[in-house]
Write an enzyme that holds these catalytic residues in place. Structure first.
Site: not given
Ligand SMILES: *[C@@H]1O[C@H](CO)[C@@H](O)[C@H](O)[C@H]1NC(C)=O
Ligand SMILES: *[C@@H]1O[C@H](CO)[C@@H](O)[C@H](O)[C@H]1NC(C)=O
Ligand SMILES: *[C@@H]1O[C@H](CO)[C@@H](O)[C@H](O)[C@H]1NC(C)=O
Ligand SMILES: CC(=O)N[C@H]1CO[C@H](CO)[C@@H](O)[C@@H]1O
Length: 339
Positions: A243, A272, A290
């Site tokens: 993260r 992101e 991601h």
């Molecule tokens: C999931 O959501 C969070 C924000 O709530 C974001 O930071 C993250 O990138 C997201 N993950 C994916 C795999 O999309």
């Protein structure tokens, strides 16, 4: 007797057949798209009988996060939230625990694909692949790329030795890395293998490559910031597939610019899809948007695991892959034999 109701929030891509086949046992309801207002209002009408629900990180764009406000309005009969994703930082864990709502996520199914990207980023950062890669596309051949580094004999420090960390270590051994790790608790000898358990400070001081694999929580936010980066070897390579919020991105950029950090391989970012401009323009940053679990096979495996959790929850009251914060709570019952 009427069938119990399960609700799908957000989209399902690879397992629509499997979802529809659940209609033999449950009443299926869906909220594939819409707004938070619509969702909150339906919770009081259409969805007031929902016992189990399927959500995902991307369904957050329809309902917003499962925060205190939303969780407090979930229907009384609701017992299970089955989440698609290894990370579930958009669910307020305290709020669901107060209501004794069981939550599962999808670890394990994500391990191999995420570790693959971890290796890809590690090699990309060691080779500073960004420079020749962009040069080639601009018709400039190698573009003056500097010599890279081999992974062989480098110390790979894994912070958070869960499933992904171990899958990464497994792969990195084949490249000749020496593995050290830090985790809140030491692993059993079978899981540990030849990886050496060290303190957090030792991990920082000894790693040539530092890979982050721990979940984001208030305790781990910015676990890598300026003071930690200063404790690393000069020229350390930082890899993050977990993260973005684990790292203070602005301070990472400073350390990259000063040369304290030699290169980075990042799949995740603090805000992101916004990325710190200092990363985007840095030649020693090898970046992915991601994509850790972004493969057909893994996306399907993740959806299947969510459905399996939902079904097991509905049929037996137990979950297969319950989130860590609920393990051991008196009302939290698990059945990991189905994993
Ligand atoms: C999931 O959501 C969070 C924000 O709530 C974001 O930071 C993250 O990138 C997201 N993950 C994916 C795999 O999309
Ligand atoms: C991950 O890959 C290994 C082989 O390297 C395999 O044994 C294992 O079953 C895979 N895990 C999952 C969850 O698919
Ligand atoms: C790492 O530490 C955490 C917290 O103590 C623990 O829950 C987890 O099981 C550990 N990981 C492994 C693979 O043992
Ligand atoms: C995203 C993920 O699976 N992270 C794991 C990394 O390692 C920590 C510590 O063992 C686990 O708790 C996380 O689940």
């Amino acid at each position: 007797m009427s069938k119990p109701t399960v609700l799908l929030i957000g989209d399902l891509v690879h397992t629509n057949k499997e979802w529809e086949s659940l209609s033999s046992k449950y009443r299926l309801k869906e909220f594939r798209e819409g707004t938070r207002e619509e969702f909150l209002s339906k919770l009081k009408s259409d969805f007031s009988d929902v016992v189990g629900l399927y959500r995902s990180n991307t369904s957050t764009s329809a309902t917003g996060p499962f925060d205190q406000e939303l969780v407090s309005q979930l229907p009384k009969p609701l017992k299970f939230i089955c989440h698609n994703g290894a990370g579930y930082d958009n669910i307020d864990v305290e709020a669901v625990n107060d209501r004794q709502i069981s939550v599962s996520s999808t670890p394990v199914a994500v391990d191999n694909a995420t570790a693959d990207v971890g290796i890809f980023l590690m090699l990309g950062a060691l080779r500073q692949a960004h420079i020749p890669y962009t040069a080639l596309h601009e018709g400039k051949w190698r573009g003056g790329a500097p010599l890279g580094h081999d992974p062989k004999d480098k110390v790979l420090g894994v912070l958070g030795m869960g499933g992904i960390g171990r899958a990464l270590a497994h792969r990195a051994r084949a490249f000749g890395c020496k593995i050290i790790y830090h985790n809140r608790s030491r692993l059993s000898p079978e899981l540990e293998g030849d990886a050496k358990y060290v303190s957090f400070d030792e991990l920082l001081a000894q790693s040539d490559i530092l890979s982050l694999n721990l979940s984001l929580s208030p305790k781990t936010k910015h676990i890598i910031s300026a003071p930690q980066l200063a404790k690393c070897k000069k020229g350390v390579v930082i890899v993050n597939t977990a993260r973005g919020g684990l790292i203070n991105e602005a301070e990472l950029v400073e350390a990259l610019e000063s040369g304290q950090v030699g290169a980075v391989g990042l799949d995740v970012f603090e805000e992101e899809p916004k990325i710190h401009p200092g990363l985007v323009k840095n030649d020693r940053a090898f970046l992915m948007p991601h994509m850790g679990t972004w493969t057909v096979e893994t996306q399907r495996d993740m959806e299947l695991l969510v459905l399996k959790n939902l079904e097991t929850g509905m049929d037996s009251g137990k979950l297969i892959t319950r989130i860590a914060e609920q393990k051991g709570l008196p009302w939290a019952k698990d059945d990991t034999s189905k994993l």
